[in-house]
Design a protein around this motif. Structure first.
Motif, mmCIF file in Angstrom:
data_model
loop_
_atom_site.group_PDB
_atom_site.id
_atom_site.type_symbol
_atom_site.label_atom_id
_atom_site.label_comp_id
_atom_site.label_asym_id
_atom_site.label_seq_id
_atom_site.Cartn_x
_atom_site.Cartn_y
_atom_site.Cartn_z
ATOM 1 N N UNK A 175 0.762 -1.252 0.000
ATOM 2 C CA UNK A 175 0.000 0.000 0.000
ATOM 3 C C UNK A 175 0.787 1.293 0.000
ATOM 4 N N UNK A 176 2.109 1.242 -0.158
ATOM 5 C CA UNK A 176 2.925 2.458 -0.066
ATOM 6 C C UNK A 176 3.028 3.161 -1.414
ATOM 7 N N UNK A 177 2.874 4.484 -1.360
ATOM 8 C CA UNK A 177 3.003 5.313 -2.564
ATOM 9 C C UNK A 177 3.905 6.493 -2.237
ATOM 10 N N UNK A 178 4.729 6.914 -3.195
ATOM 11 C CA UNK A 178 5.551 8.099 -2.961
ATOM 12 C C UNK A 178 5.618 8.950 -4.209
ATOM 13 N N UNK A 179 5.802 10.242 -3.978
ATOM 14 C CA UNK A 179 5.960 11.164 -5.112
ATOM 15 C C UNK A 179 6.965 12.238 -4.761
ATOM 16 N N UNK A 180 7.711 12.648 -5.748
ATOM 17 C CA UNK A 180 8.697 13.703 -5.561
ATOM 18 C C UNK A 180 7.973 15.017 -5.367
ATOM 19 N N UNK A 181 8.457 15.823 -4.414
ATOM 20 C CA UNK A 181 7.847 17.124 -4.190
ATOM 21 C C UNK A 181 8.803 18.223 -4.639
ATOM 22 N N UNK A 182 8.244 19.375 -4.919
ATOM 23 C CA UNK A 182 9.049 20.503 -5.379
ATOM 24 C C UNK A 182 8.741 21.720 -4.517
ATOM 25 N N UNK A 183 9.233 22.858 -4.932
ATOM 26 C CA UNK A 183 9.117 24.079 -4.127
ATOM 27 C C UNK A 183 7.684 24.554 -3.969
ATOM 28 N N UNK A 184 6.772 24.045 -4.820
ATOM 29 C CA UNK A 184 5.377 24.464 -4.713
ATOM 30 C C UNK A 184 4.603 23.617 -3.712
ATOM 31 N N UNK A 185 5.246 22.603 -3.128
ATOM 32 C CA UNK A 185 4.568 21.696 -2.205
ATOM 33 C C UNK A 185 4.261 22.414 -0.901
ATOM 34 N N UNK A 186 2.982 22.428 -0.506
ATOM 35 C CA UNK A 186 2.588 23.163 0.699
ATOM 36 C C UNK A 186 1.782 22.326 1.693
ATOM 37 N N UNK A 187 1.235 21.197 1.264
ATOM 38 C CA UNK A 187 0.363 20.421 2.146
ATOM 39 C C UNK A 187 1.172 19.426 2.964
ATOM 40 N N UNK A 188 1.509 19.803 4.200
ATOM 41 C CA UNK A 188 2.337 18.958 5.050
ATOM 42 C C UNK A 188 1.521 18.132 6.035
ATOM 43 N N UNK A 189 0.212 18.297 6.022
ATOM 44 C CA UNK A 189 -0.613 17.576 6.978
ATOM 45 C C UNK A 189 -0.564 16.075 6.698
#
Length: 333
Positions: A175-189
């Motif tokens: 069930x694990x999923x991952x995605x690369x984040x960039x400088x526009x990433x804001x949702x840390x919840x």
């Protein structure tokens, strides 16, 4: 790869991060991992100003922004399909931006493009056991299939669960999923953040395992003096100037940290001839101001030196007789 080991390797791989600010910088002390509050605070006080106790999402964003600036380091958001916290991690490789985990026969997890078809493993309806589904589907199709049966893709929470999961000869979706984040990433919840550096995965910063220290560039005198004496006291560093709302907030927070409520001198001075206000160690007072009453003191009837003064629970700028004696705010570098 255990999380603890992963975090230790991260300590050795990178220097402490520093988030920039005009009047305060934040510093992540990786060697504080596992220390109690007192020990972590001692580290911060010996190297900086103190331990940051108001850790929040904004500070987390600042730290991740710094991580994104490190060359050849990718930051990824990692999550389980059922929303469980990532308490165990055994992922290898990196398929790119949007990837999912497949368990291999050797019990390691491989990073695979989510559109590739594979067998998959779901929870049973009681969420106590697992069921291997020997049908090849994409990760998203597998997720949908599990959820249609009122379950979800399987979550692995510890070493024991990882070792006990029986796999087929081919790798299977978990069930694990991952995605690369960039400088526009804001949702840390509810996000678990991991870094990839030189092909290896490391857990990113967590407030509960690292000390976040701050260094303040605001010095508060221990004794009171006139404004002219304050100018000499601060010397080359200069009386404090406040150029923006961020400067104002940081100054207020420093005064609150030191439990100060009485007026304190800052670097404001009025021209006796023309009536305009200037910062003694910087530019003229700009468009952003924070005067008591919403406007600067009127020329001819005002005093000529500036303070920060508590008014109805918040700090405002005000004019005072330059001969009055207050504690002083200096800028230090």
């Amino acid at each position: 790869m255990l999380l603890f080991t992963a975090m230790l390797v991260l300590l050795w791989a990178f220097c402490p991060l520093t988030t920039a600010g005009r009047l305060r910088t934040l510093h992540v002390e990786y060697e504080s991992t596992g220390m109690n509050f007192t020990a972590a605070r001692n580290i911060c006080q010996s190297k900086y100003t103190d331990l940051l106790t108001e850790y929040n999402e904004q500070i987390n964003k600042e730290i991740v922004k710094e991580l994104l600036e490190i060359p050849n380091l990718d930051v990824h958001s990692v999550k389980w399909s059922d929303g469980a916290a990532v308490t165990f991690f055994n992922l290898t490789g990196n398929c790119g931006s949007d990837c999912c985990a497949a368990m291999k026969a050797d019990k390691e997890w491989d990073s695979v493009n989510c559109t590739i078809t594979k067998p998959f493993v779901c929870f049973d309806k009681g969420y106590t056991k697992y069921i291997v589904i020997d049908k090849k589907k994409s990760w998203f199709e597998a997720q949908q299939d599990c959820r249609q049966n009122d379950t979800d893709l399987f979550t692995i929470r510890n070493v024991s669960e990882n070792e006990n999961l029986e796999t087929a000869k081919d790798s299977i979706w978990i069930g694990l999923q991952h995605r690369k984040i960039d400088k526009s990433f804001t949702n840390f919840a509810n996000q678990s953040l991991f870094c990839i550096y030189q092909g290896k995965w490391y857990q990113s910063i967590k407030s509960e395992v690292h000390a976040v220290c701050y260094k303040s560039y605001i010095h508060v005198s221990t004794h009171e003096m006139s404004w002219e004496k304050a100018l000499d006291y601060c010397n080359a560093s200069g009386l404090l100037r406040i150029e923006s709302k961020d400067d104002q907030i940081e100054t207020e927070e420093e005064l609150q940290r030191q439990n100060l409520s009485e007026p304190v001198w800052i670097g404001l001075r009025q021209s006796r001839l023309f009536g305009f206000w200037i910062w003694m160690n910087g530019p003229n007072v700009g468009n952003w101001t924070n005067w008591k009453g919403g406007r600067q003191p009127e020329h001819q009837i005002s005093h000529h030196c500036g303070v920060m003064e508590k008014v109805d629970g918040t700090f405002k700028w005000a004019d005072k007789d330059c001969r009055s004696k207050f504690r002083v705010l200096c800028e230090i570098r």
